[in-house]
Design an enzyme around this catalytic site. Structure first.
Site, mmCIF file in Angstrom:
data_model
loop_
_atom_site.group_PDB
_atom_site.id
_atom_site.type_symbol
_atom_site.label_atom_id
_atom_site.label_comp_id
_atom_site.label_asym_id
_atom_site.label_seq_id
_atom_site.Cartn_x
_atom_site.Cartn_y
_atom_site.Cartn_z
ATOM 1 C CG ASN A 10 -1.713 1.236 1.402
ATOM 2 O OD1 ASN A 10 -1.817 2.033 0.461
ATOM 3 N ND2 ASN A 10 -2.299 1.437 2.571
ATOM 4 C CD1 TRP A 11 3.468 0.935 -2.783
ATOM 5 C CD2 TRP A 11 3.448 1.981 -4.765
ATOM 6 N NE1 TRP A 11 4.107 0.130 -3.690
ATOM 7 C CE2 TRP A 11 4.131 0.745 -4.917
ATOM 8 C CE3 TRP A 11 3.319 2.812 -5.889
ATOM 9 C CZ2 TRP A 11 4.656 0.327 -6.141
ATOM 10 C CZ3 TRP A 11 3.844 2.395 -7.107
ATOM 11 C CH2 TRP A 11 4.507 1.169 -7.220
ATOM 12 C CE LYS A 12 0.148 3.487 4.753
ATOM 13 N NZ LYS A 12 0.010 3.652 6.195
ATOM 14 C CG HIS A 96 -5.836 1.797 5.085
ATOM 15 N ND1 HIS A 96 -5.402 2.752 5.969
ATOM 16 C CD2 HIS A 96 -4.793 0.948 4.902
ATOM 17 C CE1 HIS A 96 -4.145 2.495 6.300
ATOM 18 N NE2 HIS A 96 -3.754 1.403 5.667
ATOM 19 C CD GLU A 98 -3.035 5.477 6.713
ATOM 20 O OE1 GLU A 98 -3.040 5.514 5.468
ATOM 21 O OE2 GLU A 98 -2.094 4.983 7.369
ATOM 22 C CD GLU A 168 -3.550 -2.730 7.323
ATOM 23 O OE1 GLU A 168 -2.468 -2.986 6.788
ATOM 24 O OE2 GLU A 168 -4.171 -1.682 7.093
ATOM 25 N N GLY A 174 2.166 2.334 10.589
ATOM 26 C CA GLY A 174 3.064 3.466 10.414
ATOM 27 C C GLY A 174 3.752 3.901 11.694
ATOM 28 C CB SER A 214 5.102 -1.442 11.789
ATOM 29 O OG SER A 214 4.579 -0.142 11.965
ATOM 30 N N GLY A 235 2.794 -1.218 4.267
ATOM 31 C CA GLY A 235 2.793 0.197 3.925
ATOM 32 C C GLY A 235 4.207 0.703 3.680
ATOM 33 N N GLY A 236 4.813 1.280 4.712
ATOM 34 C CA GLY A 236 6.121 1.925 4.584
ATOM 35 C C GLY A 236 7.171 1.087 3.868
HETATM 36 C C1 PEP Z 1 -0.853 0.055 5.857
HETATM 37 O O1 PEP Z 1 -0.942 1.227 5.571
HETATM 38 O O2 PEP Z 1 -1.722 -0.743 5.453
HETATM 39 C C2 PEP Z 1 0.283 -0.372 6.666
HETATM 40 C C3 PEP Z 1 0.266 -1.582 7.139
HETATM 41 O O3 PEP Z 1 1.287 0.546 6.861
HETATM 42 P P1 PEP Z 1 2.708 0.305 7.585
HETATM 43 O O4 PEP Z 1 3.244 -1.006 7.043
HETATM 44 O O5 PEP Z 1 3.540 1.463 7.195
HETATM 45 O O6 PEP Z 1 2.430 0.209 9.028
#
Ligand code: PEP
Length: 252
Positions: A10-12, A96, A98, A168, A174, A214, A235-236
């Site tokens: 997930n590049w957001k 998600h 967010e 999640e 994040g 994460s 994500g990151g």
């Molecule tokens: C996400 O945004 O779905 C996610 C899991 O982010 P991160 O890996 O950065 O925590």
């Protein structure tokens, strides 16, 4: 029941156009022709088409980060399931944290999005998870029950075949704070149990549940070794091809 595993990035709201196409190209090259799990990348909307071009003929699938629940019309700023399919998407992320917590998306909106997406033929990566406050107050099971029920109510068995859940925990997204493999397994097993009591054992045992929050190359192996963890939503670490590929290889 063996469930197909998936690692999705997930590049957001990150990457320029050239960064996006370069990242997708590096992921496609690194994954090769037959990875040991399904792999997807989810760039921002404007880069879906150029990234789709670059992924043609590769084993990496394309996903979007959100979708609207109507096929067309006066919905300024929104993107329909049909548009995503035509842009080359196989997957779409729905619900998600967010979108739930920053943008105020409700359970009912999420249910409508899930329906619209699977009816159009997209595969949905449905996100759910508790906040830290909910975990501290012992409300996790109530939150999962509500999220599993409200998001998926009314789907046919055939449509369930196009749903993947991503557990999640909001406190892990994040933040650099990953759930332990034991915490993830406990949550996944509870969610799978709820799927069983609400929608039947066949759906519960066949529906993949990814972990997200994460995930890094260092934490992936422990998490993905758990019996109810069927891959990850990343994500990151998905913004760096090397890190993402090393997470993919943990599964495959
Ligand atoms: C996400 O945004 O779905 C996610 C899991 O982010 P991160 O890996 O950065 O925590």
């Amino acid at each position: 029941m063996t469930r197909r595993k998936l690692v999705a990035g997930n590049w957001k709201m990150n990457t320029t156009r050239s960064e996006a196409t370069a990242l997708a190209g590096a992921v496609a090259a690194g994954v090769g022709a037959s990875p040991g799990c399904d792999v997807a990348v989810c760039p921002p909307f404007p880069w879906l088409v150029p990234v789709a071009e670059g992924l043609k003929g590769s084993a990496v699938a394309l996903g979007a980060q959100d979708v609207y629940s109507e096929p067309k019309g006066a919905f300024t700023g929104e993107v329909s399931p049909g548009m995503l399919l035509e842009a080359g998407c196989r997957y779409v992320i729905v619900g998600h944290s967010e979108r739930r917590h920053v943008l105020g998306e409700t359970d009912s909106q999420i249910n409508h999005k899930v329906h619209a997406a699977v009816e159009a033929g997209l595969h949905v990566i449905l996100c759910m998870g508790e906040t830290l406050g909910e975990r501290d107050r012992g409300l996790m099971e109530r939150v999962f029950q509500r999220q599993v029920y409200s998001a998926l109510a009314g789907l046919t068995d055939e449509q369930f075949g196009r749903v993947v859940i991503a557990y999640e925990p909001v406190w892990a997204i994040g933040t650099g704070r990953t759930a332990t493999p034991e915490q993830a397994q406990e949550a996944h097993a509870f969610i799978r149990g709820k799927l069983g009591s609400l929608y039947g054992e066949k759906i519960a045992s066949s529906l993949p549940i990814l972990y997200g929050g994460s995930v890094t190359p260092d934490t992936a192996a422990g998490l993905f070794a758990k019996p109810d963890v069927d891959g990850g939503l990343v994500g990151g670490a998905s913004l760096k091809a090397d890190a993402f590929l090393s997470i993919v290889r943990t599964v495959g």
